[in-house]
Scaffold this motif. Structure first.
Motif, PDB file in Angstrom:
ATOM      1  N   PHE A 128      40.512  30.850  46.926  1.00  0.00           N
ATOM      2  CA  PHE A 128      39.801  30.563  48.187  1.00  0.00           C
ATOM      3  C   PHE A 128      39.122  29.203  48.130  1.00  0.00           C
ATOM      4  CE2 PHE A 128      35.431  30.869  46.829  1.00  0.00           C
ATOM      5  CZ  PHE A 128      35.467  31.684  45.720  1.00  0.00           C
ATOM      6  N   GLY A 129      38.818  28.705  49.334  1.00  0.00           N
ATOM      7  CA  GLY A 129      37.985  27.495  49.419  1.00  0.00           C
ATOM      8  C   GLY A 129      38.642  26.442  50.264  1.00  0.00           C
ATOM      9  N   LEU A 130      39.611  25.759  49.687  1.00  0.00           N
ATOM     10  CA  LEU A 130      40.183  24.617  50.422  1.00  0.00           C
ATOM     11  C   LEU A 130      41.209  25.090  51.456  1.00  0.00           C
ATOM     12  CD1 LEU A 130      40.710  22.346  47.292  1.00  0.00           C
ATOM     13  CD2 LEU A 130      38.773  22.363  48.917  1.00  0.00           C
ATOM     14  N   PRO A 131      41.305  24.389  52.598  1.00  0.00           N
ATOM     15  CA  PRO A 131      42.335  24.717  53.599  1.00  0.00           C
ATOM     16  C   PRO A 131      43.702  24.782  52.926  1.00  0.00           C
ATOM     17  CG  PRO A 131      40.842  23.066  54.457  1.00  0.00           C
ATOM     18  CD  PRO A 131      40.472  23.256  53.004  1.00  0.00           C
ATOM     19  N   GLY A 132      44.503  25.805  53.304  1.00  0.00           N
ATOM     20  CA  GLY A 132      45.843  25.932  52.706  1.00  0.00           C
ATOM     21  C   GLY A 132      45.863  26.920  51.564  1.00  0.00           C
ATOM     22  N   GLU A 133      44.642  27.249  51.031  1.00  0.00           N
ATOM     23  CA  GLU A 133      44.610  28.274  49.976  1.00  0.00           C
ATOM     24  C   GLU A 133      44.843  29.646  50.604  1.00  0.00           C
ATOM     25  OE1 GLU A 133      44.189  25.705  46.834  1.00  0.00           O
ATOM     26  OE2 GLU A 133      44.552  27.863  46.872  1.00  0.00           O
ATOM     27  N   ASP A 134      44.777  30.709  49.815  1.00  0.00           N
ATOM     28  CA  ASP A 134      45.025  32.055  50.355  1.00  0.00           C
ATOM     29  C   ASP A 134      43.959  32.458  51.375  1.00  0.00           C
ATOM     30  OD1 ASP A 134      47.248  32.545  48.586  1.00  0.00           O
ATOM     31  OD2 ASP A 134      45.752  32.617  46.978  1.00  0.00           O
TER      32      ASP A 134
ATOM     33  N   PRO B 208      37.966  30.817  43.004  1.00  0.00           N
ATOM     34  CA  PRO B 208      37.943  29.556  43.748  1.00  0.00           C
ATOM     35  C   PRO B 208      39.231  28.768  43.520  1.00  0.00           C
ATOM     36  CG  PRO B 208      36.017  29.739  42.301  1.00  0.00           C
ATOM     37  CD  PRO B 208      36.933  30.851  41.949  1.00  0.00           C
ATOM     38  N   ALA B 209      39.507  27.868  44.461  1.00  0.00           N
ATOM     39  CA  ALA B 209      40.700  27.014  44.344  1.00  0.00           C
ATOM     40  C   ALA B 209      40.554  26.052  43.172  1.00  0.00           C
ATOM     41  CB  ALA B 209      40.872  26.232  45.640  1.00  0.00           C
ATOM     42  N   ASP B 210      39.343  25.863  42.671  1.00  0.00           N
ATOM     43  CA  ASP B 210      39.027  24.916  41.593  1.00  0.00           C
ATOM     44  C   ASP B 210      40.050  25.017  40.456  1.00  0.00           C
ATOM     45  OD1 ASP B 210      35.859  24.110  39.976  1.00  0.00           O
ATOM     46  OD2 ASP B 210      37.920  23.478  39.496  1.00  0.00           O
TER      47      ASP B 210
ATOM     48  N   GLN C 185      35.280  44.660  30.014  1.00  0.00           N
ATOM     49  CA  GLN C 185      35.944  45.725  29.226  1.00  0.00           C
ATOM     50  C   GLN C 185      35.161  47.037  29.329  1.00  0.00           C
ATOM     51  OE1 GLN C 185      36.118  43.246  25.841  1.00  0.00           O
ATOM     52  NE2 GLN C 185      38.345  42.962  25.938  1.00  0.00           N
ATOM     53  N   LEU C 186      33.852  46.935  29.472  1.00  0.00           N
ATOM     54  CA  LEU C 186      33.036  48.157  29.635  1.00  0.00           C
ATOM     55  C   LEU C 186      33.298  48.777  31.001  1.00  0.00           C
ATOM     56  CD1 LEU C 186      29.250  48.427  28.679  1.00  0.00           C
ATOM     57  CD2 LEU C 186      30.247  49.657  30.595  1.00  0.00           C
ATOM     58  N   ALA C 187      33.322  47.955  32.045  1.00  0.00           N
ATOM     59  CA  ALA C 187      33.355  48.472  33.424  1.00  0.00           C
ATOM     60  C   ALA C 187      34.760  48.715  33.972  1.00  0.00           C
ATOM     61  CB  ALA C 187      32.615  47.519  34.354  1.00  0.00           C
ATOM     62  N   GLN C 188      35.779  48.066  33.361  1.00  0.00           N
ATOM     63  CA  GLN C 188      37.175  48.245  33.793  1.00  0.00           C
ATOM     64  C   GLN C 188      37.337  48.130  35.325  1.00  0.00           C
ATOM     65  OE1 GLN C 188      39.966  49.094  31.476  1.00  0.00           O
ATOM     66  NE2 GLN C 188      38.411  48.191  30.140  1.00  0.00           N
ATOM     67  N   PRO C 189      36.970  46.981  35.916  1.00  0.00           N
ATOM     68  CA  PRO C 189      37.032  46.846  37.384  1.00  0.00           C
ATOM     69  C   PRO C 189      38.453  46.921  37.929  1.00  0.00           C
ATOM     70  CG  PRO C 189      36.567  44.718  36.347  1.00  0.00           C
ATOM     71  CD  PRO C 189      36.528  45.729  35.260  1.00  0.00           C
ATOM     72  N   GLU C 190      38.570  47.390  39.226  1.00  0.00           N
ATOM     73  CA  GLU C 190      39.884  47.382  39.873  1.00  0.00           C
ATOM     74  C   GLU C 190      40.032  46.182  40.792  1.00  0.00           C
ATOM     75  OE1 GLU C 190      40.255  51.068  42.012  1.00  0.00           O
ATOM     76  OE2 GLU C 190      39.472  50.166  43.833  1.00  0.00           O
ATOM     77  N   LEU C 191      38.924  45.449  40.997  1.00  0.00           N
ATOM     78  CA  LEU C 191      38.937  44.228  41.796  1.00  0.00           C
ATOM     79  C   LEU C 191      37.839  43.337  41.235  1.00  0.00           C
ATOM     80  CD1 LEU C 191      40.229  42.985  44.392  1.00  0.00           C
ATOM     81  CD2 LEU C 191      38.355  44.009  45.681  1.00  0.00           C
ATOM     82  N   ALA C 192      38.107  42.031  41.112  1.00  0.00           N
ATOM     83  CA  ALA C 192      37.091  41.118  40.546  1.00  0.00           C
ATOM     84  C   ALA C 192      37.042  39.837  41.362  1.00  0.00           C
ATOM     85  CB  ALA C 192      37.424  40.799  39.099  1.00  0.00           C
ATOM     86  N   LEU C 193      35.825  39.294  41.497  1.00  0.00           N
ATOM     87  CA  LEU C 193      35.633  38.046  42.238  1.00  0.00           C
ATOM     88  C   LEU C 193      34.813  37.064  41.416  1.00  0.00           C
ATOM     89  CD1 LEU C 193      35.062  40.662  44.388  1.00  0.00           C
ATOM     90  CD2 LEU C 193      35.263  38.746  45.996  1.00  0.00           C
ATOM     91  N   ILE C 194      35.234  35.810  41.460  1.00  0.00           N
ATOM     92  CA  ILE C 194      34.440  34.719  40.880  1.00  0.00           C
ATOM     93  C   ILE C 194      34.002  33.846  42.047  1.00  0.00           C
ATOM     94  CG2 ILE C 194      34.452  32.705  39.352  1.00  0.00           C
ATOM     95  CD1 ILE C 194      36.636  34.087  37.719  1.00  0.00           C
TER      96      ILE C 194
END
Ligand SMILES: N#Cc1c(NC(=O)c2cc(S(=O)(=O)N3CCOCC3)c(Cl)cc2Cl)sc2c1CCN(Cc1ccc(O)cc1)C2
Length: 440
Positions: free
Chosen positions: A233-239, A215-217, A171-180
């Motif tokens: 991302f991660g397992l075959p067939g994911e994006d 992650p696909a998790d 909420q502080l940084a207001q990102p336009e893209l985020a990754l886990i």
């Protein structure tokens, strides 16, 4: 940072009369008085010592004003809470400069992924990134307020100690893209269960304006907000996934389902290929060519010695935190270490070495570390270095052993270590505790 005292005072709602300093520009903001230079603003924080104790030193070093929660004789901005004011100022600065933020979190790999994303984006944009482990409620605003004035992209690492931490940072940084990057295992975090860890990391969507890469998790599925644009991302067939991987000793080449060319990185490990794949995707998202992406990743410089758990030869858990060797960081890592449940039939051991360049009160600051050691949780303490003698001398009634020789420390610890033990290592880099960790 490009801010006048007038602007800062208004943004943080300073309660005192600061008008006589109004149009002075501030150089930078520091909470460590040793880093203060001419024209800086000092931020006293409740570290291991109350930050107000260092206001005088900060002005001796060139500060022209300080935040303060109480009236002081030096020029100051009177606020209810220095940290809250700092965070409000950082949020304002981001809104004012409109620098786009890419946010990265995850139990492991967030630092490497942050470094790789910054390396890729730097090929096309003036990019600034989180330095060291400045990824919490103090480090993140610090990073924002220290970004160069010509920054075009800001890559922020978001760390989590407790539930809600990431929501706050997002909420502080207001990102336009985020990754886990990864949902880790529970016992190494306060969070209690993997579900709680997943929920905590998904807090990165709290201030997110654009796409989430996760992650696909399936453990995160319950926490994906309505209408959230997401790539898995991660397992075959994911994006996004790896289709080919060739490991060498010092480098690795891989292919993916969304890139035409293969990518080579100067580090081994499939998890690093995944981190690099995410960085490549971010590069494409911001209009880089595959050639630019490949070149960036081939030469990436990674932040070394991340604060991560390692295993000793006999299976014990080793946590070496080689960042920020100052009294506050020593207190915080001891609190974190003491809060983690012991392994069954295992002990908790702390190996603490000198914190250097602490100035004239260094001896007292080393003695005060005793206040942060909970001997109902810590079974044994090894102390190492000239300054730590001050702590050893007041701990004679405690399970504390003191060393001035690194080899003797290593031998003693190696002989004592049991497979179920957890060991914390903390001290200034040049005390070389990292060599002790490597030998165990
Ligand atoms: N307590 C304390 C001190 C410091 N604490 C910090 O810098 C600090 C570090 C940290 S941190 O844990 O290192 N950290 C910072 C960035 O983000 C990740 C976490 C935090 Cl969270 C908060 C503070 Cl206030 S720096 C510092 C002291 C006390 C001594 N100071 C030098 C000094 C010694 C003697 C003097 O007379 C004057 C100054 C240097």
């Amino acid at each position: 940072m490009k801010l006048t005292i007038h602007e800062i005072a208004q943004v943080v709602g300073a309660k005192n009369d600061w008008s006589q300093l109004a149009d002075l520009s501030v150089n930078k903001i520091e909470f460590d008085s040793r880093l203060i230079e001419k024209g800086d603003i000092f931020l006293p924080l409740k570290g291991a010592r109350y930050g107000h104790d260092f206001i005088e030193i900060a002005f001796d070093n060139g500060a022209i004003i300080s935040f303060s929660e109480k009236e002081v004789e030096q020029a100051h901005l009177l606020v209810d809470d220095n940290l809250a004011a700092f965070q409000t100022l950082a949020k304002y600065y981001l809104e004012k400069t409109k620098v786009p933020v890419i946010a990265v979190t995850g139990s492991n790999g967030k630092t490497t992924t942050k470094d790789m994303i910054a390396a890729v984006l730097s090929k096309k944009y003036k990019t600034y990134k989180t330095q060291g482990n400045h990824n919490n409620e103090i480090g993140l605003p610090y990073t924002i307020l220290h970004m160069p004035e010509d920054t075009e992209k800001l890559v922020l690492e978001m760390g989590m100690d407790h539930p809600g931490d990431i929501d706050f940072l997002s909420q502080l940084a207001q990102p336009e893209l985020a990754l886990i990057t990864l949902i880790g295992e529970a016992h190494l975090e306060f969070m209690g269960s993997r579900e709680n860890i997943a929920k905590g990391k998904m807090g990165i969507t709290a201030g997110l304006h654009g796409e989430l890469i996760a992650p696909a998790d399936p453990i995160i599925n319950a926490f994906i907000p309505e209408n959230q644009k997401i790539s898995r991302f991660g397992l075959p067939g994911e994006d996004l996934f790896i289709t080919k991987l060739i490991e060498h000793k010092e480098r690795l080449t891989f292919e993916t389902n969304f890139l035409d060319e293969s990518i080579t990185i100067p580090v081994p490990g499939k998890y690093n290929a995944t981190n690099a794949m995410l960085a490549a995707y971010v590069g494409l998202h911001y209009g880089l060519t595959e050639a630019e992406i490949n070149k960036a990743l081939k030469e990436v410089e990674l932040t070394r010695n991340r604060t991560e758990w390692k295993k000793s030869k006999n299976g014990a858990d080793l946590l070496s935190d080689v960042y920020n060797a100052n009294p506050t960081a020593m207190r915080l890592i001891l609190e974190t270490f003491q809060a983690i449940p012991k392994n069954e039939n295992g002990r908790k051991i702390a190996v603490l070495a000198d914190m250097l360049e602490l100035g004239p009160t260094a001896a007292q600051l080393h003695k005060e570390v005793l206040k942060s050691i909970d001997f109902t949780k810590i079974d044994k303490v090894y102390l190492y270095g000239e300054m730590m003698k001050n702590l050893a001398d007041i701990s004679t009634d405690k399970p504390v052993s003191y060393f001035t020789d690194l080899d003797l420390l290593t031998e003693s610890l190696s002989a004592d270590l049991k497979p179920a033990d957890q060991v914390l290592f903390k001290g200034s880099n040049i005390m070389k505790l990292s060599e002790v960790v490597e030998k165990l």
